[in-house]
Scaffold this motif. Structure first.
Motif, PDB file in Angstrom:
ATOM      1  N   CYS A  38       0.777  -1.332  -0.147  1.00  0.00           N
ATOM      2  CA  CYS A  38      -0.284  -0.032  -0.231  1.00  0.00           C
ATOM      3  C   CYS A  38       0.563   1.422  -0.342  1.00  0.00           C
ATOM      4  CB  CYS A  38      -0.745  -0.478   1.154  1.00  0.00           C
ATOM      5  SG  CYS A  38      -2.314  -1.168   1.059  1.00  0.00           S
ATOM      6  N   ASP A  39       1.953   1.280  -0.159  1.00  0.00           N
ATOM      7  CA  ASP A  39       2.813   2.215   0.136  1.00  0.00           C
ATOM      8  C   ASP A  39       3.454   2.611  -1.688  1.00  0.00           C
ATOM      9  OD1 ASP A  39       5.162   4.708   0.440  1.00  0.00           O
ATOM     10  OD2 ASP A  39       6.509   3.274   0.469  1.00  0.00           O
ATOM     11  N   VAL A  40       2.023   3.423  -2.421  1.00  0.00           N
ATOM     12  CA  VAL A  40       1.409   3.725  -3.518  1.00  0.00           C
ATOM     13  C   VAL A  40       2.208   4.780  -3.979  1.00  0.00           C
ATOM     14  CG1 VAL A  40      -0.539   2.699  -3.104  1.00  0.00           C
ATOM     15  CG2 VAL A  40      -0.669   4.878  -3.410  1.00  0.00           C
ATOM     16  N   GLU A  41       3.164   5.723  -3.849  1.00  0.00           N
ATOM     17  CA  GLU A  41       3.760   6.295  -3.825  1.00  0.00           C
ATOM     18  C   GLU A  41       5.439   5.870  -4.005  1.00  0.00           C
ATOM     19  OE1 GLU A  41       3.528  10.301  -2.935  1.00  0.00           O
ATOM     20  OE2 GLU A  41       1.823   9.981  -1.259  1.00  0.00           O
ATOM     21  N   ALA A  42       5.533   4.815  -3.546  1.00  0.00           N
ATOM     22  CA  ALA A  42       6.801   4.670  -4.133  1.00  0.00           C
ATOM     23  C   ALA A  42       6.976   2.976  -4.046  1.00  0.00           C
ATOM     24  CB  ALA A  42       8.438   5.223  -3.330  1.00  0.00           C
ATOM     25  N   HIS A 137      -0.365  -4.872  -5.669  1.00  0.00           N
ATOM     26  CA  HIS A 137       0.943  -3.865  -5.652  1.00  0.00           C
ATOM     27  C   HIS A 137      -0.100  -2.688  -6.300  1.00  0.00           C
ATOM     28  CE1 HIS A 137       4.427  -1.936  -7.977  1.00  0.00           C
ATOM     29  NE2 HIS A 137       3.456  -1.726  -8.760  1.00  0.00           N
ATOM     30  N   GLY A 138      -0.017  -1.344  -5.565  1.00  0.00           N
ATOM     31  CA  GLY A 138      -0.968  -0.654  -6.295  1.00  0.00           C
ATOM     32  C   GLY A 138       0.608   0.601  -6.428  1.00  0.00           C
ATOM     33  N   GLN A 139      -0.036   1.604  -7.501  1.00  0.00           N
ATOM     34  CA  GLN A 139       0.759   2.030  -7.516  1.00  0.00           C
ATOM     35  C   GLN A 139       0.367   3.437  -8.446  1.00  0.00           C
ATOM     36  OE1 GLN A 139       4.876   2.066  -9.172  1.00  0.00           O
ATOM     37  NE2 GLN A 139       4.631   4.313  -9.589  1.00  0.00           N
ATOM     38  N   LEU A 140       0.722   4.406  -7.796  1.00  0.00           N
ATOM     39  CA  LEU A 140      -0.651   5.621  -7.474  1.00  0.00           C
ATOM     40  C   LEU A 140       0.770   6.862  -9.636  1.00  0.00           C
ATOM     41  CD1 LEU A 140      -1.826   7.666  -6.924  1.00  0.00           C
ATOM     42  CD2 LEU A 140      -0.217   9.211  -5.591  1.00  0.00           C
ATOM     43  N   ASN A 141       0.265   7.283 -10.520  1.00  0.00           N
ATOM     44  CA  ASN A 141       0.435   7.965 -11.150  1.00  0.00           C
ATOM     45  C   ASN A 141       1.156   9.135 -10.803  1.00  0.00           C
ATOM     46  OD1 ASN A 141      -1.229   6.241 -12.719  1.00  0.00           O
ATOM     47  ND2 ASN A 141      -2.880   7.702 -13.842  1.00  0.00           N
ATOM     48  N   ILE A 142       2.645   9.328 -11.615  1.00  0.00           N
ATOM     49  CA  ILE A 142       2.965  10.594 -11.757  1.00  0.00           C
ATOM     50  C   ILE A 142       2.414  11.778 -11.533  1.00  0.00           C
ATOM     51  CG2 ILE A 142       5.498  11.580 -12.190  1.00  0.00           C
ATOM     52  CD1 ILE A 142       6.138   9.090 -13.233  1.00  0.00           C
ATOM     53  N   GLY A 143       2.906  12.376 -10.520  1.00  0.00           N
ATOM     54  CA  GLY A 143       1.506  14.131 -10.553  1.00  0.00           C
ATOM     55  C   GLY A 143       0.929  14.044  -9.690  1.00  0.00           C
ATOM     56  N   GLU A 144       0.486  12.339  -9.362  1.00  0.00           N
ATOM     57  CA  GLU A 144      -0.961  12.352  -8.272  1.00  0.00           C
ATOM     58  C   GLU A 144      -0.889  12.801  -7.022  1.00  0.00           C
ATOM     59  OE1 GLU A 144      -4.334  12.610  -8.002  1.00  0.00           O
ATOM     60  OE2 GLU A 144      -4.072  12.070 -10.339  1.00  0.00           O
ATOM     61  N   SER A 147      -3.100   9.464  -3.166  1.00  0.00           N
ATOM     62  CA  SER A 147      -3.469   7.925  -2.776  1.00  0.00           C
ATOM     63  C   SER A 147      -3.995   7.441  -1.924  1.00  0.00           C
ATOM     64  CB  SER A 147      -2.008   8.143  -2.157  1.00  0.00           C
ATOM     65  OG  SER A 147      -1.422   8.895  -1.262  1.00  0.00           O
ATOM     66  N   PRO A 148      -4.665   7.697  -0.866  1.00  0.00           N
ATOM     67  CA  PRO A 148      -5.937   8.010  -0.015  1.00  0.00           C
ATOM     68  C   PRO A 148      -6.925   6.503  -0.620  1.00  0.00           C
ATOM     69  CG  PRO A 148      -4.827   9.568   0.355  1.00  0.00           C
ATOM     70  CD  PRO A 148      -4.469  10.127  -0.261  1.00  0.00           C
ATOM     71  N   ALA A 149      -7.040   7.683  -1.950  1.00  0.00           N
ATOM     72  CA  ALA A 149      -7.965   6.516  -2.869  1.00  0.00           C
ATOM     73  C   ALA A 149      -7.892   6.023  -3.364  1.00  0.00           C
ATOM     74  CB  ALA A 149      -8.453   7.941  -3.697  1.00  0.00           C
ATOM     75  N   LEU A 150      -6.456   5.174  -4.184  1.00  0.00           N
ATOM     76  CA  LEU A 150      -6.241   4.407  -4.414  1.00  0.00           C
ATOM     77  C   LEU A 150      -5.560   3.219  -3.703  1.00  0.00           C
ATOM     78  CD1 LEU A 150      -4.459   3.068  -6.339  1.00  0.00           C
ATOM     79  CD2 LEU A 150      -2.107   3.800  -6.444  1.00  0.00           C
ATOM     80  N   ILE A 151      -5.388   3.518  -2.827  1.00  0.00           N
ATOM     81  CA  ILE A 151      -5.058   2.382  -1.449  1.00  0.00           C
ATOM     82  C   ILE A 151      -6.533   1.796  -0.607  1.00  0.00           C
ATOM     83  CG2 ILE A 151      -4.394   2.019   1.470  1.00  0.00           C
ATOM     84  CD1 ILE A 151      -2.445   4.406   0.611  1.00  0.00           C
ATOM     85  N   ASP A 152      -7.646   3.030  -0.946  1.00  0.00           N
ATOM     86  CA  ASP A 152      -8.683   2.376  -0.978  1.00  0.00           C
ATOM     87  C   ASP A 152      -9.369   0.847  -0.971  1.00  0.00           C
ATOM     88  OD1 ASP A 152      -9.365   4.202   1.473  1.00  0.00           O
ATOM     89  OD2 ASP A 152     -10.229   5.929   0.536  1.00  0.00           O
ATOM     90  N   GLN A 153      -9.338   1.596  -2.634  1.00  0.00           N
ATOM     91  CA  GLN A 153      -9.793   0.081  -3.782  1.00  0.00           C
ATOM     92  C   GLN A 153      -8.521  -0.950  -3.514  1.00  0.00           C
ATOM     93  OE1 GLN A 153     -12.006   0.558  -5.774  1.00  0.00           O
ATOM     94  NE2 GLN A 153     -12.743   2.299  -5.374  1.00  0.00           N
ATOM     95  N   LEU A 154      -7.489  -0.630  -2.879  1.00  0.00           N
ATOM     96  CA  LEU A 154      -6.789  -1.832  -2.841  1.00  0.00           C
ATOM     97  C   LEU A 154      -7.128  -2.897  -2.201  1.00  0.00           C
ATOM     98  CD1 LEU A 154      -3.641  -3.159  -4.175  1.00  0.00           C
ATOM     99  CD2 LEU A 154      -2.499  -1.479  -2.527  1.00  0.00           C
TER     100      LEU A 154
END
Length: 282
Positions: A38-42, A137-144, A147-154
């Motif tokens: 869930c460390d989606v920024e890195a 594995h969650g990966q946030l788009n560059i510049g986005e 992150s909480p929204a992506l983690i919620d989906q994950l």
């Protein structure tokens, strides 16, 4: 299948060793286990696991879109936005996608029905596996920034194993809270340095606010002099394990190797750590 046991691994800052422990605890599990990065920024758990990727999906959020032909500039959308994502200049609403939380309040508030929603991609979720380990594995788009929204989906992904290990983002931000909410136990990885202790204090207060049972692992326990053990004692937070600095360990990590696999002498230590956490949950 029994109820899935959910254990999160977090730390006050990046580089304390939370991914190291999350990956190695997953590796020493004797049965099927799910690891959720869930460390989606890195995200970097996949660098150690080298999984076979099975599928990938795009994650989107809903953002408002204003029909200028219907809008009368009444500012009701702005007045009902809790996140200050809407400004009205010269009768025209301007929407900040970065501040928008996709709550839909502006759609309900608009008397002219001038607002609809569009889907905006923010990242991806991939699923893979290696041996007995299933990896999400969650990966946030560059510049986005969402992150909480992506983690919620994950976190909504179906877990069909008895144990779920979550590698959480560092710190005590909204992203960290999204990753660790509703877990059975939180492992906080720290170092005995002034910065490590300062960040640990913040993380412990976060865990207490959320009512999550917590334990601490001291990484590089023989490097630094900050009174981490004393602070944990005053807060009645148990120390689960300590890992001393070892050049062999650092070399294996730097080469992207799983420590428990490369250095068998550490296999038992990670196994004992996992068993102690399970005992604390019971």
């Amino acid at each position: 299948m029994n109820k899935t046991l959910k254990i999160a691994v977090a730390g006050g800052k990046g580089g304390t060793g939370k991914t190291t422990f999350a990956v190695n605890l997953a590796y020493v599990t004797n049965s099927a286990v799910t690891l959720m990065d869930c460390d989606v920024e890195a995200p970097n758990a996949h660098l150690f696991l080298n999984p076979e990727w099975l599928n990938s999906e795009e994650v989107v959020v809903l953002n408002p879109l204003v029909d200028e032909n219907k809008c009368n500039g009444c500012k009701e959308c702005k007045n009902h936005c809790r996140f200050n994502a809407i400004a009205v200049l010269k009768g025209e609403p301007l929407i900040s996608l970065e501040l928008c939380h996709s709550c839909g309040a502006c759609l309900l508030a608009c008397p002219e029905q001038a607002i609809t929603e569009f889907k905006r991609p923010i990242g991806i979720i991939k699923e893979g596996s290696r041996e007995h380990i299933k990896l999400f594995h969650g990966q946030l788009n560059i510049g986005e920034v969402r992150s909480p929204a992506l983690i919620d989906q994950l976190r909504t992904k179906q877990v069909d194993t008895d144990l779920l290990l979550i590698d959480a983002p560092p710190g005590a931000s909204c992203a960290t809270i999204a990753a660790i909410k509703n877990v059975d136990f939180l492992i906080l990885v720290t170092e005995p340095t002034p910065l490590g202790l300062n960040d640990l204090k913040i993380s412990i207060q976060m865990a207490k606010s959320l009512g999550i049972k917590t334990g601490v692992i001291i990484n590089k326990s023989d490097v630094g002099s900050a009174p981490v053990r004393e602070y944990c004692a005053t807060q009645q937070i148990p120390i689960i394990s300590e890992l001393k600095f070892d050049p062999k360990l650092a070399k294996a990590y730097s080469n992207g190797q799983i420590i428990a696999a490369k250095l068998p002498e550490y296999y038992d230590q990670f196994s004992r750590t996992l068993e102690r956490v399970k005992e604390m949950i019971r």
